[in-house]
Write a protein that holds these residues in place. Sequence first.
Motif, PDB file in Angstrom:
ATOM      1  N   TYR B  35       2.837  40.139  35.251  1.00 30.47           N
ATOM      2  CA  TYR B  35       2.825  41.547  35.630  1.00 30.47           C
ATOM      3  C   TYR B  35       1.369  42.024  35.675  1.00 30.47           C
ATOM      4  CZ  TYR B  35       7.719  41.726  33.958  1.00 30.47           C
ATOM      5  OH  TYR B  35       9.064  41.521  33.747  1.00 30.47           O
ATOM      6  N   GLN B  37      -0.634  45.817  35.078  1.00 28.99           N
ATOM      7  CA  GLN B  37      -0.409  47.170  34.581  1.00 28.99           C
ATOM      8  C   GLN B  37      -1.591  48.034  34.949  1.00 28.99           C
ATOM      9  OE1 GLN B  37      -0.024  47.567  30.324  1.00 28.99           O
ATOM     10  NE2 GLN B  37       0.755  49.656  30.474  1.00 28.99           N
ATOM     11  N   LEU B  43       4.349  48.771  34.625  1.00 31.60           N
ATOM     12  CA  LEU B  43       4.187  47.335  34.856  1.00 31.60           C
ATOM     13  C   LEU B  43       4.831  46.974  36.189  1.00 31.60           C
ATOM     14  CD1 LEU B  43       3.923  47.549  31.670  1.00 31.60           C
ATOM     15  CD2 LEU B  43       4.702  45.173  31.659  1.00 31.60           C
ATOM     16  N   LEU B  45       5.749  43.691  38.748  1.00 32.40           N
ATOM     17  CA  LEU B  45       5.922  42.250  38.741  1.00 32.40           C
ATOM     18  C   LEU B  45       5.198  41.608  39.906  1.00 32.40           C
ATOM     19  CD1 LEU B  45       7.438  39.852  37.399  1.00 32.40           C
ATOM     20  CD2 LEU B  45       9.267  40.281  39.047  1.00 32.40           C
ATOM     21  N   LEU B  90      -0.448  40.956  32.359  1.00 34.25           N
ATOM     22  CA  LEU B  90       0.425  40.622  31.237  1.00 34.25           C
ATOM     23  C   LEU B  90       1.366  39.491  31.631  1.00 34.25           C
ATOM     24  CD1 LEU B  90       1.153  44.291  30.300  1.00 34.25           C
ATOM     25  CD2 LEU B  90       0.239  42.642  28.681  1.00 34.25           C
TER      26      LEU B  90
END
Lengths: 108, 114
Positions: B35, B37, B43, B45, B90
């Motif tokens: 992900y 952000q 977030l 994908l 992330l």
Amino acid sequence: GIQVEQSPPDLILQEGANSTLRCNFSDSVNNLQWFHQNPWGQLINLFYIPSGTKQNGRLSATTVATERYSLLYISSSQTTDSGVYFCAVENSGYALNFGKGTSLLVTP
Amino acid sequence: DVKVTQSSRYLVKRTGEKVFLECVQDMDHENMFWYRQDPGLGLRLIYFSYDVKMKEKGDIPEGYSVSREKKERFSLILESASTNQTSMYLCASSHPLRSQETQYFGPGTRLLVL
């Protein structure tokens, strides 16, 4: 894809206060999770709650699947509760769709 | 204790450079995710993988590629970094078959592209 809306976007509380965070979603879901992101960026799962009610200490969550919303309750808030709270849902496949989050600041 | 690790916490790269972000999980999870952000956007994908050598595009795959040669490792590649790829990245993993499954997240990589 499924839409996820969180409210409020920002929240400031004094230590000891209670709060309710809301998550609305646009379709039925197989999976709904609440996450907390601390100020250093780490995301931690709080609840897996596609329906029903769960409690963990000062936190509890309720999902009413038929009405497509979930609530996260924080009682007796502490400064360590500060951060961003995300709701995320999934209704097909593997991936979660995240809301934009509620940014919480708890002041002493 | 479950663990998802990412190769760097902070990274500074120049426009046009090839960038590798690596993620390793020790939970024998089938699913892995990348992900990004950004402030006010939550977030989003980029890619996910449900098995070794398998990958699926997420919502924003443009400018990225991924590699999953081993079950525990999922790499995100920026072929030619651009300033609009400055973000927090992330990685997460999950097991698809267990009930009440959650996604476990790594600590994140803050990437700055100059």
